[in-house]
Design a protein around this motif. Sequence first.
Motif, PDB file in Angstrom:
ATOM      1  N   LEU A  39      18.119  56.779 -30.758  1.00  0.00           N
ATOM      2  CA  LEU A  39      18.744  56.237 -31.826  1.00  0.00           C
ATOM      3  C   LEU A  39      17.731  55.691 -32.716  1.00  0.00           C
ATOM      4  O   LEU A  39      17.833  55.490 -34.113  1.00  0.00           O
ATOM      5  CB  LEU A  39      19.958  55.580 -31.795  1.00  0.00           C
ATOM      6  N   ARG A  40      16.698  55.326 -32.046  1.00  0.00           N
ATOM      7  CA  ARG A  40      15.740  54.679 -32.728  1.00  0.00           C
ATOM      8  C   ARG A  40      15.020  55.747 -33.940  1.00  0.00           C
ATOM      9  O   ARG A  40      14.599  55.370 -34.954  1.00  0.00           O
ATOM     10  CB  ARG A  40      14.843  53.940 -32.334  1.00  0.00           C
ATOM     11  N   ALA A  41      14.904  56.978 -33.428  1.00  0.00           N
ATOM     12  CA  ALA A  41      14.191  57.995 -34.244  1.00  0.00           C
ATOM     13  C   ALA A  41      15.157  58.191 -35.355  1.00  0.00           C
ATOM     14  O   ALA A  41      14.854  58.709 -36.271  1.00  0.00           O
ATOM     15  CB  ALA A  41      13.989  59.223 -33.231  1.00  0.00           C
ATOM     16  N   VAL A  42      16.489  58.226 -35.055  1.00  0.00           N
ATOM     17  CA  VAL A  42      17.517  58.569 -36.193  1.00  0.00           C
ATOM     18  C   VAL A  42      17.438  57.505 -37.172  1.00  0.00           C
ATOM     19  O   VAL A  42      17.295  57.839 -38.303  1.00  0.00           O
ATOM     20  CB  VAL A  42      18.905  58.772 -35.420  1.00  0.00           C
ATOM     21  N   ARG A  57      18.457  67.748 -43.150  1.00  0.00           N
ATOM     22  CA  ARG A  57      17.334  68.471 -42.843  1.00  0.00           C
ATOM     23  C   ARG A  57      16.342  68.214 -41.862  1.00  0.00           C
ATOM     24  O   ARG A  57      15.940  68.854 -40.834  1.00  0.00           O
ATOM     25  CB  ARG A  57      16.681  68.789 -44.067  1.00  0.00           C
ATOM     26  N   ARG A  58      15.992  66.754 -42.011  1.00  0.00           N
ATOM     27  CA  ARG A  58      15.120  66.199 -40.872  1.00  0.00           C
ATOM     28  C   ARG A  58      15.501  66.059 -39.626  1.00  0.00           C
ATOM     29  O   ARG A  58      14.966  66.065 -38.748  1.00  0.00           O
ATOM     30  CB  ARG A  58      14.757  64.724 -41.396  1.00  0.00           C
ATOM     31  N   LEU A  59      16.879  65.878 -39.413  1.00  0.00           N
ATOM     32  CA  LEU A  59      17.485  65.968 -37.926  1.00  0.00           C
ATOM     33  C   LEU A  59      17.255  67.182 -37.205  1.00  0.00           C
ATOM     34  O   LEU A  59      17.252  67.400 -36.201  1.00  0.00           O
ATOM     35  CB  LEU A  59      18.964  65.493 -38.097  1.00  0.00           C
ATOM     36  N   ASN A  60      17.479  68.240 -38.293  1.00  0.00           N
ATOM     37  CA  ASN A  60      17.592  69.663 -37.256  1.00  0.00           C
ATOM     38  C   ASN A  60      16.134  70.525 -37.745  1.00  0.00           C
ATOM     39  O   ASN A  60      16.188  71.448 -37.436  1.00  0.00           O
ATOM     40  CB  ASN A  60      18.591  70.469 -38.218  1.00  0.00           C
ATOM     41  N   ASP A  61      15.147  69.894 -38.165  1.00  0.00           N
ATOM     42  CA  ASP A  61      13.754  70.672 -38.507  1.00  0.00           C
ATOM     43  C   ASP A  61      13.137  70.783 -37.024  1.00  0.00           C
ATOM     44  O   ASP A  61      12.871  69.789 -36.537  1.00  0.00           O
ATOM     45  CB  ASP A  61      12.985  69.490 -39.422  1.00  0.00           C
ATOM     46  N   PRO A  62      12.896  71.989 -36.999  1.00  0.00           N
ATOM     47  CA  PRO A  62      12.155  72.336 -35.539  1.00  0.00           C
ATOM     48  C   PRO A  62      10.678  71.498 -35.474  1.00  0.00           C
ATOM     49  O   PRO A  62       9.994  71.376 -34.604  1.00  0.00           O
ATOM     50  CB  PRO A  62      12.033  73.796 -35.664  1.00  0.00           C
ATOM     51  N   LYS A  63      10.322  71.103 -36.632  1.00  0.00           N
ATOM     52  CA  LYS A  63       8.838  70.541 -36.679  1.00  0.00           C
ATOM     53  C   LYS A  63       8.941  69.057 -36.115  1.00  0.00           C
ATOM     54  O   LYS A  63       8.092  68.563 -35.528  1.00  0.00           O
ATOM     55  CB  LYS A  63       8.416  70.240 -38.158  1.00  0.00           C
ATOM     56  N   TYR A  64       9.994  68.448 -36.286  1.00  0.00           N
ATOM     57  CA  TYR A  64      10.473  67.079 -35.853  1.00  0.00           C
ATOM     58  C   TYR A  64      11.106  67.015 -34.296  1.00  0.00           C
ATOM     59  O   TYR A  64      10.630  66.368 -33.386  1.00  0.00           O
ATOM     60  CB  TYR A  64      11.288  66.127 -36.681  1.00  0.00           C
ATOM     61  N   GLN A  65      11.944  67.730 -34.242  1.00  0.00           N
ATOM     62  CA  GLN A  65      12.844  68.102 -33.117  1.00  0.00           C
ATOM     63  C   GLN A  65      13.187  66.631 -32.546  1.00  0.00           C
ATOM     64  O   GLN A  65      12.891  65.923 -31.314  1.00  0.00           O
ATOM     65  CB  GLN A  65      11.947  68.713 -32.175  1.00  0.00           C
ATOM     66  N   ILE A 187       9.240  62.014 -28.813  1.00  0.00           N
ATOM     67  CA  ILE A 187       9.912  61.460 -29.844  1.00  0.00           C
ATOM     68  C   ILE A 187       9.286  60.027 -30.242  1.00  0.00           C
ATOM     69  O   ILE A 187       9.661  59.821 -31.351  1.00  0.00           O
ATOM     70  CB  ILE A 187      11.313  61.004 -29.131  1.00  0.00           C
ATOM     71  N   ASN A 188       8.451  59.457 -29.582  1.00  0.00           N
ATOM     72  CA  ASN A 188       7.531  58.274 -29.990  1.00  0.00           C
ATOM     73  C   ASN A 188       6.903  58.545 -31.118  1.00  0.00           C
ATOM     74  O   ASN A 188       6.845  57.608 -32.057  1.00  0.00           O
ATOM     75  CB  ASN A 188       6.822  57.938 -29.015  1.00  0.00           C
ATOM     76  N   VAL A 189       6.336  59.828 -31.477  1.00  0.00           N
ATOM     77  CA  VAL A 189       5.745  60.153 -32.595  1.00  0.00           C
ATOM     78  C   VAL A 189       6.506  59.839 -33.682  1.00  0.00           C
ATOM     79  O   VAL A 189       6.060  59.507 -35.036  1.00  0.00           O
ATOM     80  CB  VAL A 189       4.993  61.637 -32.415  1.00  0.00           C
ATOM     81  N   CYS A 190       7.842  60.082 -33.640  1.00  0.00           N
ATOM     82  CA  CYS A 190       8.620  60.186 -34.847  1.00  0.00           C
ATOM     83  C   CYS A 190       9.192  58.700 -34.920  1.00  0.00           C
ATOM     84  O   CYS A 190      10.036  58.662 -36.271  1.00  0.00           O
ATOM     85  CB  CYS A 190       9.685  61.074 -34.684  1.00  0.00           C
ATOM     86  N   ILE A 191       9.013  57.770 -34.530  1.00  0.00           N
ATOM     87  CA  ILE A 191       9.361  56.566 -34.883  1.00  0.00           C
ATOM     88  C   ILE A 191       8.451  55.688 -35.417  1.00  0.00           C
ATOM     89  O   ILE A 191       7.190  55.746 -34.917  1.00  0.00           O
ATOM     90  CB  ILE A 191       9.542  55.702 -33.407  1.00  0.00           C
ATOM     91  N   ASN A 192       8.770  55.264 -36.798  1.00  0.00           N
ATOM     92  CA  ASN A 192       7.666  54.559 -37.491  1.00  0.00           C
ATOM     93  C   ASN A 192       7.609  53.112 -36.885  1.00  0.00           C
ATOM     94  O   ASN A 192       8.658  52.464 -36.873  1.00  0.00           O
ATOM     95  CB  ASN A 192       8.537  54.500 -38.967  1.00  0.00           C
TER      96      ASN A 192
END
Length: 425
Positions: A39-42, A57-65, A187-192
């Motif tokens: 949920l932190r990435a969300v 779009r960001r939630l379902n983008d295969p680039k972010y996963q 997922i840690n890469v996607c968390i600001n």
Amino acid sequence: MKTKLLLIAFTALVFGSCAAQNQTTVYAKNSDISDNLDLRAVASMFGESANLQDFERRLNDPKYQISNLDLNGDDQVDYLRVIESVEDRTHVVIIQAVLDRDVYQDVATIDVERDNYNKVSVQVVGNTYLYGDNYIYEPVYSVAPVIYTSFWVTNYRPYYSTWYWGYYPTYYTAWRPYPVYRYRNNINVCINVHNSYNYVNTRRSYRAPVIYETRRTYGYERMRPNYSFADRHSNVSNRYDLDQRRVASRDLNRTQNTYNYNRSNSGRVSAENRNYTDNRSTSNRSYNNTNRVTSRENSAAVNTPRTDNTPRADYGRNNSNATAPRGNSENRNYTNRTSSSASESPRSYSENRNTNRSSSAAPVQRSESPRSYSESRGNSENRSNASRSQNMQRSESPRASQESRGNSQPQRESGSSSRGGGRRG
């Protein structure tokens, strides 16, 4: 032959695909459904989106996963759609997983509310069935998100996703879920990291739960009613408590491993110290034995007779004259040249030396050695006198010859005069 080769290649391909499929569906033993969506990435993606359509779009983008959920078990990550419900200043954004035709499961909600002072509060609330009761993250963004400006406008229309089962946007491509440990690392890469994500257990808005109940969907709960978070983990209340227990157990295991490691190392060190002590005592024993053997050899070497033919040390001990070494060297040279007794064997010398040390005939040797020294000194004086007399004779002989020469000159003159007188007459 070609048929056999094709059959072997086809068999290898089938087995390889089965092995790859089994490898991708392996999960950790202590994993949970809630581990597949952080949920932190969300919350981080929500703050970076321009609007709710961009957020979906960001939630379902295969680039972010962002998601790794596979609730329907089709070995593909479920598509997450976004719908919204609005009442006055409160916006409730619902994230739903598309499981089948007209079958959806709520995953999380985002409560966005603005107070009378125009301060906006955001809370990401996990679904009770998946995450337990009151699992809430409250993000604090370093920069005010742009998405806020799209909520409070005139004639605002709540967002409702148009995508459903079998009908997805072109940018979306389903991917297979990863193992949980790999998803946690990715997922840690996607968390600001510039934002703060504070865990809280109470909702700020009292309207948000009421609004959510009007739009709630629970298709996965109906399929597995006895698999809620409370049934899966009876000793914890929500996902946060589960994480805390995991951290505590991990620290305990680390401490036990460290203790076992230190204990094994201490046993090893004690064994090494014991071996070192044994080696040291053994080395000391061997060193003492070596010293004993060396001292014995040295004593034997001291008692070993010297091969020198002249008794230099004995003469130095027995004679107190300062010129003893010189006379001793002269005696040695003289005995080596003339005396036959100087060619005695080292054995006879050692016997004489041992006799000088231990036997009662030592005074005899002491009295004989000065006699030999006096004799040698007399002989040397005789030789020196003889050499001096010879030198004197040699020096006197030229004088005699000169005198004889001087005496012969008058004779020669007289003879010449006599010869001349005879010739004259």
